[in-house]
Write an enzyme that holds these catalytic residues in place. Sequence first.
Site, PDB file in Angstrom:
ATOM      1  N   HIS A  46     -19.795  45.078  -8.512  1.00 44.12           N
ATOM      2  CA  HIS A  46     -21.024  45.266  -9.279  1.00 44.12           C
ATOM      3  C   HIS A  46     -20.978  44.422 -10.548  1.00 44.12           C
ATOM      4  O   HIS A  46     -19.918  44.215 -11.143  1.00 44.12           O
ATOM      5  CB  HIS A  46     -21.184  46.738  -9.693  1.00 44.12           C
ATOM      6  CG  HIS A  46     -21.435  47.668  -8.545  1.00 44.12           C
ATOM      7  ND1 HIS A  46     -22.689  48.035  -8.137  1.00 44.12           N
ATOM      8  CD2 HIS A  46     -20.568  48.303  -7.720  1.00 44.12           C
ATOM      9  CE1 HIS A  46     -22.603  48.871  -7.109  1.00 44.12           C
ATOM     10  NE2 HIS A  46     -21.320  49.046  -6.838  1.00 44.12           N
ATOM     11  N   TYR A  92     -27.389  55.938 -13.522  1.00 43.82           N
ATOM     12  CA  TYR A  92     -27.359  57.074 -14.442  1.00 43.82           C
ATOM     13  C   TYR A  92     -28.810  57.456 -14.737  1.00 43.82           C
ATOM     14  O   TYR A  92     -29.635  56.585 -15.007  1.00 43.82           O
ATOM     15  CB  TYR A  92     -26.689  56.711 -15.768  1.00 43.82           C
ATOM     16  CG  TYR A  92     -25.206  56.456 -15.714  1.00 43.82           C
ATOM     17  CD1 TYR A  92     -24.401  57.014 -14.728  1.00 43.82           C
ATOM     18  CD2 TYR A  92     -24.592  55.663 -16.681  1.00 43.82           C
ATOM     19  CE1 TYR A  92     -23.043  56.790 -14.718  1.00 43.82           C
ATOM     20  CE2 TYR A  92     -23.226  55.428 -16.672  1.00 43.82           C
ATOM     21  CZ  TYR A  92     -22.462  55.993 -15.687  1.00 43.82           C
ATOM     22  OH  TYR A  92     -21.098  55.772 -15.669  1.00 43.82           O
ATOM     23  N   PRO A 146     -16.360  62.372 -16.887  1.00 40.82           N
ATOM     24  CA  PRO A 146     -16.503  61.312 -15.883  1.00 40.82           C
ATOM     25  C   PRO A 146     -17.687  60.389 -16.099  1.00 40.82           C
ATOM     26  O   PRO A 146     -17.862  59.443 -15.324  1.00 40.82           O
ATOM     27  CB  PRO A 146     -16.663  62.110 -14.575  1.00 40.82           C
ATOM     28  CG  PRO A 146     -17.232  63.432 -15.002  1.00 40.82           C
ATOM     29  CD  PRO A 146     -16.640  63.712 -16.346  1.00 40.82           C
ATOM     30  N   LYS A 194     -13.975  56.467 -16.457  1.00 40.93           N
ATOM     31  CA  LYS A 194     -12.805  55.895 -17.114  1.00 40.93           C
ATOM     32  C   LYS A 194     -11.480  56.589 -16.797  1.00 40.93           C
ATOM     33  O   LYS A 194     -10.420  56.057 -17.125  1.00 40.93           O
ATOM     34  CB  LYS A 194     -13.009  55.911 -18.636  1.00 40.93           C
ATOM     35  CG  LYS A 194     -14.184  55.076 -19.114  1.00 40.93           C
ATOM     36  CD  LYS A 194     -14.050  53.641 -18.688  1.00 40.93           C
ATOM     37  CE  LYS A 194     -15.179  52.781 -19.210  1.00 40.93           C
ATOM     38  NZ  LYS A 194     -15.116  51.418 -18.660  1.00 40.93           N
ATOM     39  N   TYR A 208     -18.219  49.431 -21.615  1.00 43.59           N
ATOM     40  CA  TYR A 208     -18.374  49.944 -20.258  1.00 43.59           C
ATOM     41  C   TYR A 208     -17.531  49.143 -19.267  1.00 43.59           C
ATOM     42  O   TYR A 208     -16.980  49.686 -18.307  1.00 43.59           O
ATOM     43  CB  TYR A 208     -19.840  49.923 -19.834  1.00 43.59           C
ATOM     44  CG  TYR A 208     -20.081  50.692 -18.560  1.00 43.59           C
ATOM     45  CD1 TYR A 208     -20.233  52.068 -18.581  1.00 43.59           C
ATOM     46  CD2 TYR A 208     -20.119  50.047 -17.328  1.00 43.59           C
ATOM     47  CE1 TYR A 208     -20.430  52.789 -17.410  1.00 43.59           C
ATOM     48  CE2 TYR A 208     -20.321  50.756 -16.155  1.00 43.59           C
ATOM     49  CZ  TYR A 208     -20.470  52.135 -16.209  1.00 43.59           C
ATOM     50  OH  TYR A 208     -20.645  52.839 -15.048  1.00 43.59           O
TER      51      TYR A 208
END
Length: 395
Positions: A75, A202, A294, A298, A386
């Site tokens: 991704h 998300y 979560p 990470k 991120y």
Amino acid sequence: MIESKTQVAIIGGGPSGMLLSLLLHQEGIDNVVLERSTREHVLSRIRAGVLEWSTVELLRRAGLGTRMDLEGHVHNGTRVAWGGAHTLLFDIHTYTDRHFMAYGQTAITEDLYQAHDALGSDVQHQVDQVELHDLTDQPYVTYTINGQAHRLNCEVIAGCDGFHGVSRGAIPASVQRNFEKVYPFGWMGVLSETPPLDDIWYIQHPDGFALASQRSPMLSRYYVQCDLNDRVQDWSDERFWQTLLERMPPELAASVVTGPSIEKSIAPLRSFVTEPMRYGQLFLVGDAAHIVPPTGAKGLNLAMSDVYYLWRALVGRYRENSEHLADRYSQVALKRVWDTTRFSWWVTTLLHRFPDQTDFDMRTRLSELQYMSESPVAMHQLAEQYGGFPIEDWG
């Protein structure tokens, strides 16, 4: 009592313990892995599988890249939806020239066990009554297998046995400091044999958070924020899918393929860090030392960075006759731990609905999402975090 010896005793046969063991074997450093569960149970656990690129590179370095590169889904970023119609991309590749990969932890564990089978490693399962002794001088581990007492003499103990393991508790309370934040909600998770969405999503919604993730081309993982008092049996498949789809923008919801769940669970969310991560010859690794919610994906990646630092430290000790890296293990590992803990806390706060949250709080978070979608500077900062803080060699 059966007595044996090794250089490194590794407590825990999950991904971090097994990867550390493999890397040490490849350096000629003798080690034994002690795991309380059966091999079948370890291999059946289905957990997170979003890998930072530093984790991908470490697994390749250990010789575990073939299947991962074939089956993993690369991704460039993660998508976020809010307000029913607004979306943005956490664009890691554009701003950092990195990627991340969706590759399930079950597959990673299978790859690790296959590599250990080829090596003939000493991995002992169904180990009970584990106790760590004499950590500041000549450490050893006592345990039982099928009622038979064992003593394993060693020079180093790596505590890779998770949040509920024995390793952290072996450090005296007088030298240990714990930091914890418990979040007032959980995640209801469903695994289904359905094709996942093309991207990881998300969703920030007034009723609560939702997440669409991936495990394989025909295995999807979805989550919805739920009350801490909820039970798995409170969530029928019908209720779960209805809640998930209601929180998604209509166009995204229309692309979700629903189906019977093959696994359900409710996960509480917490942030936890213990200091130090080394006491005497005991080194804590992964969830034994820290837990992150979560939301930022990470947890596994932090464990892998700990493995990297400890592997380098032990190579320094046994191959270079230097204690320099071992002496700095806790300091270096905790720097990355706290950077990642802060990021995971922030993104959890941004995307969830808290019980005491006001309309003002909600509007400020929506404004922050809008700002990130419009500001290259803000997106660059987000993408760096991120995408994962770097794992660097240190000397």
